[in-house]
Design an enzyme around this catalytic site. Structure first.
Site, PDB file in Angstrom:
ATOM      1  N   TRP A 297       1.144  -0.537   0.190  1.00  0.00           N
ATOM      2  CA  TRP A 297       0.209   0.112  -0.394  1.00  0.00           C
ATOM      3  C   TRP A 297       0.564   1.053   0.418  1.00  0.00           C
ATOM      4  O   TRP A 297       0.438   2.163  -0.138  1.00  0.00           O
ATOM      5  CB  TRP A 297      -1.161  -0.155   1.350  1.00  0.00           C
ATOM      6  CG  TRP A 297      -2.030  -1.024   1.579  1.00  0.00           C
ATOM      7  CD1 TRP A 297      -3.541  -0.184   1.066  1.00  0.00           C
ATOM      8  CD2 TRP A 297      -2.274  -2.437   1.592  1.00  0.00           C
ATOM      9  NE1 TRP A 297      -3.974  -2.008   1.059  1.00  0.00           N
ATOM     10  CE2 TRP A 297      -3.214  -2.524   0.970  1.00  0.00           C
ATOM     11  CE3 TRP A 297      -1.012  -3.294   1.782  1.00  0.00           C
ATOM     12  CZ2 TRP A 297      -3.729  -3.901   1.758  1.00  0.00           C
ATOM     13  CZ3 TRP A 297      -1.676  -4.152   2.042  1.00  0.00           C
ATOM     14  CH2 TRP A 297      -2.505  -4.711   1.814  1.00  0.00           C
ATOM     15  N   CYS A 332      -7.008  -4.618  -1.797  1.00  0.00           N
ATOM     16  CA  CYS A 332      -7.257  -5.531  -1.181  1.00  0.00           C
ATOM     17  C   CYS A 332      -8.449  -5.759  -2.127  1.00  0.00           C
ATOM     18  O   CYS A 332      -8.556  -6.995  -2.517  1.00  0.00           O
ATOM     19  CB  CYS A 332      -8.710  -5.017   0.073  1.00  0.00           C
ATOM     20  SG  CYS A 332      -9.746  -3.786  -1.281  1.00  0.00           S
ATOM     21  N   ASP A 414     -12.022 -13.742   2.928  1.00  0.00           N
ATOM     22  CA  ASP A 414     -11.697 -12.208   3.488  1.00  0.00           C
ATOM     23  C   ASP A 414      -9.867 -13.085   3.244  1.00  0.00           C
ATOM     24  O   ASP A 414      -9.143 -13.346   3.950  1.00  0.00           O
ATOM     25  CB  ASP A 414     -12.090 -10.946   3.967  1.00  0.00           C
ATOM     26  CG  ASP A 414     -11.026  -9.702   4.247  1.00  0.00           C
ATOM     27  OD1 ASP A 414     -10.764  -9.861   2.886  1.00  0.00           O
ATOM     28  OD2 ASP A 414     -11.828  -9.064   4.950  1.00  0.00           O
TER      29      ASP A 414
END
Lengths: 743, 743
Positions: A297, A332, A414
């Protein structure tokens, strides 16, 4: 009595045994090593004698059947593939779904007689074992019972057609088939040949399968559809990201099996969708286990591909399977998209969902804390929690025999690693029943409390005194989990599924659920600070990147007295994780409101202020806090403003027919007053084009580029071509074109 | 329109980006890295200004309090330690239990006045944060509320005594305390000094603590007792292994905190016994995470210590903490014993339990399969599952707020890595509620189904036909989970706790529970093959290693007809994991039984047959299978015969008084007809002697050795000295002596 032994050492403080460690074997521990690779296999012998051979070996066995040919694909390709809905897989092998009959044809050296004894043997992994379901003999004669039903469906001279129905809970993966003929001297088998390999997948069309989904449009969407839309942006300004899941592309199914092999998941667990999805949620990220995707990120994507640059999953999965090292980089939606490919490829119905304002990294706590100074201004050095602008995960569909009745259906999984929480333990999440989450039944595995917090946390504003004491001054119960979206089945519209995760805000059901969740150890903020009698509302805006714009703050005095508000307007460039990169604007207006008056405070936001700080997905985050002078009450408001990017133009032309060449043209004009450097354009199209990319070292300001590619559609149907443009100064520029190919 | 950009590449099949990967930071992902180390800390500044200093700095702050001395230990050592039951910890620091008040004494430069504002600040880990519970300011003045109650308990001139009560759910670990004085210019603090460090532990004596255990004898046993007994052997010939848990030894508490640091467990989770025990169950074994102990069942213990050689946990934990690499070697009781030390050291009540005939490595299936040939003889190449002679795990005591009411109490945790099952996922196990296991409520976390299978599996005998077809011929429902033992509280006797894990065999409750378990996806064998009308019983034997003995097989014909049994008696040397090392004996008698006759078949077992094959724990396993000629029925019987080892003689002599030197003498005579080589003797005693060892390169046959050591008891009470002798030819020879030290 003497001490005849030679003594060497008596150490009061023993030291560590050092030096190399022996390779620890399974000796003494287990009778056999656990089979955990689908690509390894044990070869079954061609002849397995029952008795010792005579001095001249065994007599000639001419009277017994001999196998000339086994046909698993060519003759039945269309029938098997269509009935099993596997015709889109680009593969040379037979691919079928469990719990449903498929056909193979065997040619013997002479016509088959009912007294001939033969078996089909299906084998998966090393050390095949009947009781583990890794060795399945099938006796098509009527008098023998097989674990998988088998029957002769047609006899024609020396050719037999045999129908086999793998159990609806059998192991999913790549099997090998042998044909074995029983003789009084022993078993005679076909040699191992890869043409007799076949894949058996999950079957959402079979009522006996744990992943049975009784809804044809949903099955078409969640198993068969290759093109997807993943939502991002803000709940009041939703953006779409097109994605080619590519679950049928050449090599993708093998890559998915490789992922399970790489995780060392025992073969025997691979028929259970709960275990497969849980293991895969760990394995899709590279934490701990060298899984598929490296998360990043940071904005620095050297040695990898920027998360915003991917157009689909194929390139990622094929790269992982061939390089056998994690692929960079993911955020994500990349995790969710590649996970979706994995699930659909294996036949588990799945979809990607997006939760707007997702509480994150907080270990299932129902609180996200924002710390203010005594004067009401945000204290960035002490505010540690973040609320993600959005977060993507997967839902997959299955029964939950491990839970009490009522919690089957959609399950959250997830693959994005969670930073807080159980550290090394929670780099996997789910399956967690969506129904259990909605009803606050958080005592059931796996990780339901964690997902519950992502959609239900409160945002708590604290005022911090000089001496370090904290006092909650405002609790916002509606910010987090503002909306959950997924793509609708059968078209390209979006579907709001928030109500599947929670009851409407303010209802008694919602309160009951929150109380239940607290009963299971989810901690909430208990204090309810007095609400201010001044309201503060931020507008919904659509802003193009590079534009100046006005932010209009609506103050409304609901009291019968004058109110003076000392406000702090903080404008920040944020990552989509809610983490602030830079504060580009701070205003501190004082707003005076007469009794019951509404006032709009206009703030001009200049592009030159924010442009130089932009990161990634170009979102601005405004936090307005204020203190009412007369009462000391605190007001707060937060708003994400998504900056709209320019679009790529994608145009397709040609005959729109299978096997006829067509052309796609990608066009981009640099609309900015600065040049774009190190630009990648990527493009692919489901069923028409494998991923391609092109690199441009520089696109000067105002100039344009055109990239033309030719392709040959392989199959009929409606599909889309997606393209992205990505460079350090400008990320996630996208374009797509729809096309319908005639047969 | 032209294409002004320079293009470089257009690749139809993109290849993997190779080269080094950048170190991925938390930039963009989280506002701050998660604190996951108790040994790292952030220093809080000595002066924290509220306002900018004037041109000559701040004025002299003589009018405000200055701190001369903070006394956390010397003055209150006895009071705090006794009240908190931490007097046995060999540590220079204050050690207290949460949920209970402790006292510190602060000396100021002048008498304290009520208007003086000061705070005690407790800090743990990096980035201390009020809302995360890692920064706790305490304001002893009555007008301010603190998260942890604080009060002035005594004022004497310029000396203040302050009582602090850490919350009963606060983080467990090592804190630092600051004293901070508020001035109008800023906060003035004490410098960081290790003398103001303190440890806060779990508190089973505090009703508000999740580990509260309302039973003083159990608390004394499961928290305070350092000497333990771990059961092994066979259910009908139980053996004892003495163990020094050593949870109070110097350095052990720090080693336990290091284990959590090494696991990167977030500091904020360390007050939750569920998370602490689950994480520790993963961290005690070295799989995945370089945890404490390397498992080894192979018999080759080069570069490490044989599992049978350890006398306690201290050496293992101190070696791990200092070398920072996993310590070799462990088998189940070593994992359980060191886990027990970890739990008792942190204040979580715990005990080691032993399950006899433990179904293992079978992923929660309720079946253990044994494959027989058509003639009834065991097929070793196809029998993959094993039943462990015994298996040890831990129980720890806590409430389970994450589950519905009723599942608190004893919880199973198991640090022995399971080989089958979830591969990389299940190298941890629990906490699983013992009550939930007993009642078959297997839908609750964590891993209850797994433990349920360990005590409830059926043993299924299959007959395998020549063509590979399998048929269940006998189901034994009572073999597995035959008995569960733990040491009784307060003495050295054993306590049978089988009834806490399951209802009596054959009761309706038992059937209901098994049906419930099946409802949660545990698979059982459904078929119930006809019971044979001939019974077969093996005797209980006590055999010394090296002896010849007789095995008497009891056959009983319950029918009114003659029965001829073709029996196979297979004698095997087995590891305690049930894995066979060698078959040393095979007899195939045919037994003819008249109607209703009982016959004893005698088999002589010669030591020369088994001695050369012996491994490890010297157990023989007899499996007898038989086929009744007349009916085709199958009989089976299994029996583990433990070979009793010679003992070590341990004798203690001296004054039996604190601080007076005493002597211990370990004596061993080699009773065998062969020499013992490479012999280690280890010895330690709780509260009297740290671990010591001595090496003997050779002990000739028939010769003896004597090892004498001196020690000085540090404290009063009854304790034991344990010694082991271990060499490749003879393992787990033990001895111990009890002694009572007067003050």
């Amino acid at each position: 009595m003497t001490d005849p032994a030679s003594t060497v050492d008596s150490s009061p403080a023993p030291t560590a045994p050092t030096g190399p460690r022996p390779k620890v074997t399974n000796r003494g521990r287990t009778a056999f090593a656990v089979a955990s690779s689908n690509s390894d296999s044990t070869e079954v012998p061609e002849f397995e004698p029952f008795i010792a051979p005579g001095p001249r070996g065994f007599p000639p066995m001419t009277e017994f059947l001999d196998i000339l040919e086994v046909d698993m694909v060519s003759k039945f390709e269309e029938i098997n593939k269509q009935e099993h809905r596997t015709e889109f897989y680009d593969s040379n092998f037979l691919i079928v779904r469990r719990g449903q009959e498929f056909q193979v044809k065997i040619t013997f050296n002479r016509p088959y007689k009912p007294k001939d004894k033969f078996a089909l043997e299906f084998v998966i992994g090393t050390n095949p074992d009947y009781n583990k379901g890794t060795y399945i003999p099938i006796f098509p004669n009527k008098d023998r019972k097989s674990r998988w039903p088998g029957r002769i469906t047609n006899t024609s001279d020396s050719v037999l057609t045999i129908g086999i129905t793998p159990l609806a809970n059998c192991i999913v993966g790549k099997y090998h088939m042998y044909v074995a003929v029983m003789t009084p001297f022993g078993i005679r088998r076909t040699k191992k040949e890869s043409t007799r390999d076949l894949y058996i997948l999950f079957n959402p069309w079979s009522p006996a399968d744990d992943v049975f989904l009784d809804d044809e449009p949903e099955r078409q969407e969640c198993v068969i559809n290759e093109t997807g839309i993943i939502y991002h942006g803000a709940y009041d300004d939703v953006a779409e990201r097109h994605w080619n899941y590519g679950q049928f592309n050449y090599g993708v199914l093998d890559a998915c099996l490789y992922i399970m092999d790489r995780s060392e998941m025992p073969i025997t667990n691979r028929g259970d969708p709960i275990k497969v999805t849980r293991k895969a949620s760990a394995m899709l990220n590279s934490r701990d286990d060298d899984g598929v995707l490296v998360g990043n990120w940071s904005g620095d994507y050297t040695y990898g591909v920027a998360p915003t640059s991917w157009t689909g999953s194929t390139e990622i999965l094929l790269t992982y399977a061939s390089s056998k090292t994690p692929v960079g980089y993911a955020q994500c939606w990349v995790y969710a998209a590649v996970f979706n490919t994995f699930l659909r490829c294996l036949g588990i119905p799945s979809r990607v969902v997006t939760n707007y304002y997702s509480a994150h990294d907080n270990d299932g706590n129902l609180k996200t804390d924002i710390i203010l100074h005594e004067n009401g201004k945000i204290d960035r050095t002490r505010t540690r929690d973040s609320i993600w602008n959005y977060h993507c995960w997967n839902e997959c569909f299955m029964t939950r025999p491990d839970l009490p009745a009522g919690f089957g259906g959609w399950q959250v999984v997830d693959a994005t690693p969670q930073e807080t929480s159980d550290a090394k333990g929670l780099y996997r999440c789910g399956p967690a029943s969506v129904l259990a989450i909605k009803h606050g039944e958080l005592c059931y595995p796996f990780d339901a409390g964690f997902v519950f917090a992502e959609v239900n946390s409160d945002v708590v504003f604290y005022s911090r005194g000089k001496d370090g004491a904290m006092q909650p001054v405002r609790v916002n119960q509606t910010h987090v989990g503002r909306m959950v979206l997924t793509k609708a089945a059968g078209d390209t519209t979006r579907r709001d599924i928030t109500s599947q995760y929670k009851f409407p805000e303010g209802t008694s059901e919602e309160r009951t659920v929150l109380e239940k969740a607290e009963g299971f150890g989810c901690h909430r903020e208990k204090s309810r600070p007095l609400e201010a009698d001044v309201d503060l509302v931020l507008p919904t805006l659509e802003v193009a990147i590079g534009d100046d714009f006005e932010l209009s703050l609506g103050f409304k005095n609901r009291s019968d007295q004058q109110r003076v508000v000392e406000a702090y307007i903080s404008g920040n460039v944020v990552y989509y994780t809610g983490v602030s990169s830079a504060e580009f604007m701070l205003r501190e207006p004082t707003v005076t409101l007469k009794p019951n008056e509404s006032v709009n405070e206009l703030v001009v936001v200049e592009s030159k202020k924010y442009m130089k700080h932009l990161v990634e997905q170009a979102s601005l985050h405004f936090i307005v806090t204020g203190k009412v002078k007369e009462t000391g009450q605190i007001l707060t408001a937060m708003k994400v403003v998504r900056l709209h990017n320019p679009k790529l133009s994608v145009k397709v032309s040609g005959a729109n027919r299978v096997s006829e060449e067509m052309m796609v043209m990608v066009e981009f004009i640099n609309p900015f007053s600065f040049a774009l450097a190190e630009v990648y354009i990527r493009m692919e199209g489901a069923g028409v084009m494998m991923p391609k990319f092109k690199y441009y070292s520089l696109i000067p300001k105002g100039s344009s580029l055109i990239w033309t590619e030719f392709f040959v559609p392989k199959r009929a149907g409606t599909t889309r071509v997606f393209a992205t443009l990505d460079c350090p100064k400008l990320r996630q520029v996208q374009g797509e074109a729809s096309l319908t190919i005639e047969p």
